[in-house]
Design an enzyme around this catalytic site. Structure first.
Site, PDB file in Angstrom:
ATOM      1  N   MET A 108      -7.413  -1.476   1.041  1.00 34.23           N
ATOM      2  CA  MET A 108      -7.118  -2.864   0.682  1.00 34.23           C
ATOM      3  C   MET A 108      -5.834  -2.903  -0.129  1.00 34.23           C
ATOM      4  O   MET A 108      -5.680  -2.175  -1.112  1.00 34.23           O
ATOM      5  CB  MET A 108      -8.279  -3.457  -0.117  1.00 34.23           C
ATOM      6  CG  MET A 108      -7.994  -4.850  -0.661  1.00 34.23           C
ATOM      7  SD  MET A 108      -7.576  -6.012   0.655  1.00 34.23           S
ATOM      8  CE  MET A 108      -6.535  -7.161  -0.242  1.00 34.23           C
TER       9      MET A 108
ATOM     10  N   HIS B   5       2.322  -3.866   3.261  1.00 37.48           N
ATOM     11  CA  HIS B   5       1.765  -5.137   2.796  1.00 37.48           C
ATOM     12  C   HIS B   5       2.353  -5.574   1.458  1.00 37.48           C
ATOM     13  O   HIS B   5       2.313  -6.777   1.138  1.00 37.48           O
ATOM     14  CB  HIS B   5       0.252  -5.014   2.612  1.00 37.48           C
ATOM     15  CG  HIS B   5      -0.545  -5.269   3.853  1.00 37.48           C
ATOM     16  ND1 HIS B   5      -0.381  -6.380   4.634  1.00 37.48           N
ATOM     17  CD2 HIS B   5      -1.547  -4.544   4.424  1.00 37.48           C
ATOM     18  CE1 HIS B   5      -1.242  -6.347   5.638  1.00 37.48           C
ATOM     19  NE2 HIS B   5      -1.956  -5.236   5.541  1.00 37.48           N
TER      20      HIS B   5
ATOM     21  N   GLU C 241     -10.498  -9.512  -0.635  1.00 38.49           N
ATOM     22  CA  GLU C 241     -10.113 -10.045   0.678  1.00 38.49           C
ATOM     23  C   GLU C 241     -11.346 -10.048   1.592  1.00 38.49           C
ATOM     24  O   GLU C 241     -12.061  -9.040   1.662  1.00 38.49           O
ATOM     25  CB  GLU C 241      -9.012  -9.201   1.319  1.00 38.49           C
ATOM     26  CG  GLU C 241      -8.422  -9.862   2.552  1.00 38.49           C
ATOM     27  CD  GLU C 241      -7.352  -9.015   3.224  1.00 38.49           C
ATOM     28  OE1 GLU C 241      -6.390  -9.590   3.738  1.00 38.49           O
ATOM     29  OE2 GLU C 241      -7.483  -7.776   3.222  1.00 38.49           O
TER      30      GLU C 241
ATOM     31  N   HIS D  71       0.663   1.644   5.964  1.00 39.66           N
ATOM     32  CA  HIS D  71       0.220   0.288   6.298  1.00 39.66           C
ATOM     33  C   HIS D  71       0.044  -0.545   5.034  1.00 39.66           C
ATOM     34  O   HIS D  71       0.579  -1.660   4.923  1.00 39.66           O
ATOM     35  CB  HIS D  71      -1.103   0.378   7.066  1.00 39.66           C
ATOM     36  CG  HIS D  71      -1.685  -0.947   7.453  1.00 39.66           C
ATOM     37  ND1 HIS D  71      -1.615  -1.442   8.733  1.00 39.66           N
ATOM     38  CD2 HIS D  71      -2.375  -1.886   6.730  1.00 39.66           C
ATOM     39  CE1 HIS D  71      -2.215  -2.621   8.787  1.00 39.66           C
ATOM     40  NE2 HIS D  71      -2.694  -2.904   7.577  1.00 39.66           N
ATOM     41  N   GLU D  72      -0.699  -0.004   4.070  1.00 40.79           N
ATOM     42  CA  GLU D  72      -0.979  -0.777   2.851  1.00 40.79           C
ATOM     43  C   GLU D  72       0.284  -1.018   2.036  1.00 40.79           C
ATOM     44  O   GLU D  72       0.430  -2.080   1.410  1.00 40.79           O
ATOM     45  CB  GLU D  72      -2.033  -0.063   2.003  1.00 40.79           C
ATOM     46  CG  GLU D  72      -3.349   0.234   2.717  1.00 40.79           C
ATOM     47  CD  GLU D  72      -3.962  -0.977   3.384  1.00 40.79           C
ATOM     48  OE1 GLU D  72      -3.839  -2.095   2.829  1.00 40.79           O
ATOM     49  OE2 GLU D  72      -4.554  -0.826   4.470  1.00 40.79           O
TER      50      GLU D  72
END
Length: 923
Positions: A292, A330, A147, A326-327
């Site tokens: 990530m 996703h 990314e 958070h990840e």
């Protein structure tokens, strides 16, 4: 080169369906790789050329394979192969074009390519990371970071989020390395491999299960040595945390968080099953970002995954919990449903930032991660952030002319839209993350949390394994609520900035974009250059809630403000304000700080609100929000800094940690601003008079069972007292520093206080402490402690030591690339440090550009560190002249330099005003 494209978008004449990707020679000593990829494609219109993304790759062979007869329906029974007549590279567009002797027919075609490249040192694409192996030797790990646009560094591909495909991966790796990817291992066999060089070597072949349909930037590959801890959650998903060898126990905290979060998201929040069989979390020694979200194979900086009970601070544990949540958010919002293009990055990052607080609150309710007391159906979804820091950071950035809308396609600050890799990397900032989360929270509170989450569920189900835009989300929410969500959110997402509500004496309100420098002539010039009004003409639809003196429990006035005070919402608010003003009662607009806007009251409104704050008649979130607004208004020239300081003085006895944190953070900003002013000594006295009463109730030692917020406040308060000249704080910090240096194991300071103690020692003692902190850095095995040491050496007050610190960070080879930007930013916070960083950056610009400009997030951080001072008009002129004629284009650092340059202009203007007014307030 003239004639080359600046866009990174590919034509849609050929699209991939599946990549079969093989790496048959990964040389971790020479840092090279060779591989092949077979891409099943759909040709939509007859073409003789196929354009793919490729950067720093060499395509050594390419051919197209199709059914004999061209796939046109003839019965041939065989296959036809077409070779390329030439291969064309475009380094600016980052593409390779395969030119065939005949046209490829419409239908299914397989492209078979062989390629070579390097395992680079840029923390992007397929890159190398150094680690210490079990035998004590320095070894190389191979890691992917794709990314936003770096899959093209690892294999030829269609490297755009909307061009999804399935992936099947096979890797031939050294025997002593483990290989981890998105999906479970299907085969792992040892064999004798004949490498392209002709030599034979024992290797292990790893083959992974086919992935779901997904974007290229989510593909992951990690090759290294690991220990691990793992567990199944209640849904049968295996979660594994991979750690450096010997540190498996440091992964247990993240394992606990990840297992809980996956279950909570799947069963309670999204109500959509986790799409994969396993969930891996890997600690990587060298990593540009924090983490990530690769699907099923999330990579992290070690500092954002590993917890050492003896050396990890409360702040670090909270940061790790938030990052993990958070990840994992996703995995649904970003991976299962992906934004169509990078201009809608906020759909991924803003929502994941919002959801991280939801999950952390569920897992650790004792942390009180949300600052408001109101609880909603799913944790405390409708309340504000755990501190004002997240919304505050977004508001600070969004108050600049050099900001950008959440949906960046409408931004014309630099170019008309986000279309090349530099522009894409620039928008991974507080606007996409924190402002995105803030407007989502505001919307959830307005719609009602239960209905909001039902709309989110419908959105995820409808667009699973596909792509979406903001309008798709608004449609899903509108279908559930019956409201025109798109009309409400249009200005919040597609226009730059946010509003300030100004209350007139008659109770009417007006709105305008809040700018960090009010009435700034340069604002109009910048807006004109952009072809718009800089957000000044925007009319926001503001869902505002009002509380007031004498209201019943839970009673609020809810109005929609749409610019004109004569409209229904404005009329209702005006009538209520007039009633309250006549009675001399306080009121608070933006109750609970749920809205992403500021409020500037009239004189009577501020007076009455100040009284309510001092008597704690309003909530901690409202007290903190009013303080934050007051200091922001003063910095912008819309109010007096003296008035803001008076408000802070009245809150010195406030018991709430959120309020204290907001007051102290605001004072800390001014300490930095005023450090070279003649009235600084008097200002330090004021700061001590506010902070010492707070400190007396906190002290150096944590009380048993104290709230987690206090542990976060303690180091902030200590740092502020040190900078305000508290001799008592300095003496105790030095005593603790000496004890630590003399007995590292037995007298280690509490992890929450370690940085303050290190920084204070360097600031007070200078050379001797500086060298002792360097030694701690060299001998520590804690990533957190190492970073704290790097920040601490930047707090020296001697020019020679600061220059040495800068050399150590940039040139010693002892500091990882990932830590360079933040370390220099810490050094540049002082007036002297900012001069030295700028001078070095200017003199070494070409060298630094060549070293760092391709490193994704690192280069913008370095540029930002260089543009932090000094705060003088002369320096502004020097900066502008340099960047307007820089020896090499600033590239991905352009937005950062513009933003920091504007911040400097704001600070120079505030200093000019405050030199006249603040000394009077200090008498």
């Amino acid at each position: 080169m003239e004639g080359q494209k600046t866009s990174c978008r590919l034509p849609d004449t050929v699209v991939p369906v599946k990549y079969t990707l093989r790496y048959h020679d990964l040389d971790l000593d020479r840092c090279t790789f060779a591989g092949s990829v077979a891409i099943d494609c759909e040709v939509k219109s007859e073409v003789k050329t196929v354009e793919l993304h490729a950067l720093e790759l060499w395509v050594t062979s390419a051919e197209a394979v199709m059914d004999d007869g061209g796939g046109g329906g003839k019965a041939g029974g065989g296959q036809k192969k077409l070779s390329t007549v030439r291969t064309e590279y475009d380094s600016k567009a980052q593409t390779v074009t395969l030119c065939f002797v005949e046209a490829l027919p419409v239908g299914g075609v397989k492209l078979e390519l062989s390629f070579e490249g390097s395992i680079n040192d840029k923390l992007a694409g397929l890159y190398r990371s150094k680690y210490t192996g079990p035998d004590g030797e320095t070894k190389t790990m191979a890691v992917t970071q794709f990314e936003a646009t770096d899959a093209r560094r690892a294999f030829p591909c269609w490297d755009e989020p909307a061009i999804k495909a399935r992936f099947e991966l096979e890797v031939l790796a050294p025997l002593d390395r483990r290989v981890v990817s998105n999906t479970p291992v299907m085969m792992s066999n040892e064999e004798t491999a004949e490498l392209p060089s002709g030599r034979k070597e024992r290797r292990r072949r790893w083959r992974f299960a086919e992935t779901p349909v997904m974007s290229t930037y989510l593909l992951a590959l990690v090759i290294g040595e690991f220990d691990f801890v793992s567990a199944y959650n209640a849904s049968g998903v295996l979660t594994t945390v991979y750690t450096p060898v010997g540190k498996a126990e440091q992964g247990r905290f993240a394992l606990h968080v990840a297992s809980k979060a996956l279950e909570y998201y799947a069963e309670t929040v999204f109500k959509v099953p986790y799409p994969l069989q396993k969930s891996d979390l890997l600690a990587i020694p060298d990593f540009a970002a924090g983490a990530m979200e690769n699907w099923g194979c999330v990579t992290y900086r070690e500092a954002r995954l590993l917890v050492h009970e003896a050396t990890s601070s409360t702040a670090t544990k909270k940061a790790i919990a938030r990052t993990v949540c958070h990840e994992l958010a996703h995995q649904w919002f970003g991976n299962l449903v992906t934004m169509e293009w990078w201009d809608a990055l906020w759909l991924n990052e803003g929502f994941a930032r919002y959801m991280e607080f939801v999950a952390v609150d569920h897992i650790f309710p004792e942390w009180d991660i949300w600052s408001a007391l109101r609880r909603a159906e799913l944790g405390r979804l409708a309340s504000t952030f755990p501190s004002t820091s997240h919304a505050r950071a977004a508001m600070a950035l969004d108050s600049l002319v050099a900001s950008h809308p959440i949906e960046v396609k409408s931004a014309v600050m630099i170019e008309e839209q986000v279309d090349n890799p530099d522009q894409i990397n620039e928008i991974f900032d507080a606007i996409s993350y924190a402002k995105g989360a803030s407007v989502i929270r505001m919307l959830a509170g307005h719609l009602g949390v239960a209905e909001f989450m039902r709309g989110i569920h419908d959105y995820l189900v409808k667009h699973s394994y596909g792509n979406a835009r903001s309008d798709d989300l608004w449609a899903a929410l509108g279908n559930v609520t019956g409201k025109d969500v798109g009309a409400l959110m249009d200005t919040w997402t597609r226009k730059v900035g946010y509003p300030v509500l100004t209350l007139a004496e008659d109770g009417s309100t007006s709105q305008a974009r809040f700018l960090a420098m009010a009435e700034d002539p340069a604002t109009a010039t910048a807006a004109s250059a952009k072809g718009d009004d800089g957000g000044q003409g925007t009319v926001w639809r503001i869902p505002a809630r009002v509380v007031w003196e004498g209201a019943g429990e839970g009673e609020e006035l809810v109005v929609m403000l749409e610019g004109e005070s004569g409209a229904e919402g404005g009329r209702k608010l005006k009538e209520k304000v007039q009633e309250l003003q006549a009675a001399g009662k306080w009121f608070k607009i933006n109750a609970g700080q749920r809205g992403f806007f500021k409020v500037n009251y009239n004189e009577g409104g501020w007076t009455n609100l100040s009284r309510a704050m001092q008597t704690r008649a309003i909530s901690p979130a409202d007290r903190a929000g009013a303080v934050s607004d007051a200091f922001s208004l003063a910095a912008a020239g819309r109010a007096s800094t003296g008035v803001a300081l008076g408000l802070a003085s009245k809150l010195r006895d406030d018991p709430d940690s959120l309020v204290r944190q907001t007051v102290v953070s605001s004072l800390l900003d001014l300490i930095s601003l005023y450090s070279e002013e003649t009235f600084f000594g008097k200002f330090q006295e004021l700061v001590r008079s506010i902070c010492l009463p707070m400190w007396e109730s906190i002290t150096w030692t944590a009380a048993e069972g104290e709230p987690q917020r206090v542990a976060t406040l303690r180091p902030l308060l200590l740092r502020t007292l040190h900078l305000s000249g508290s001799v008592e704080v300095d003496e105790e910090a030095l005593r603790r520093f000496d004890a630590y240096v003399n007995d590292r194991a037995g007298s280690a300071p509490p992890a929450d206080l370690r940085y303050v103690i290190l920084a204070t020692a360097v600031g007070v003692r200078g050379d001797s402490a500086f060298r002792q902190v360097i030694e701690i850095y060299r001998t520590s095995d804690s990533g957190e402690e190492k970073r704290q040491c790097l920040s601490a050496i930047g707090k020296a007050r001697d020019a020679a030591l600061l220059s040495e610190a800068m050399g150590f960070i940039l040139d010693s080879g002892e500091v990882r690339l990932q830590d360079a930007g933040l370390s220099l930013a810490s050094l540049a916070t002082s007036a002297l440090g900012s001069k030295l960083v700028w001078t070095a950056f200017r003199e070494r610009y070409v060298e630094l550009h060549d070293r760092f400009s391709d490193t994704g997030f690192i280069w913008p951080m370095l540029v930002g560190s260089a543009v932090m001072g000094p705060r003088t008009p002369e320096h502004l002129t020097e900066l502008e002249a340099f960047f307007n004629d820089a020896p090499k284009p600033v590239g991905a650092g352009e937005r950062k330099w513009l933003q920091n340059f504007e911040k400097l202009r704001v600070q120079v203007a505030q200093l000019a005003r405050d030199r006249n007014t603040v000394p009077q307030a200090l008498r």
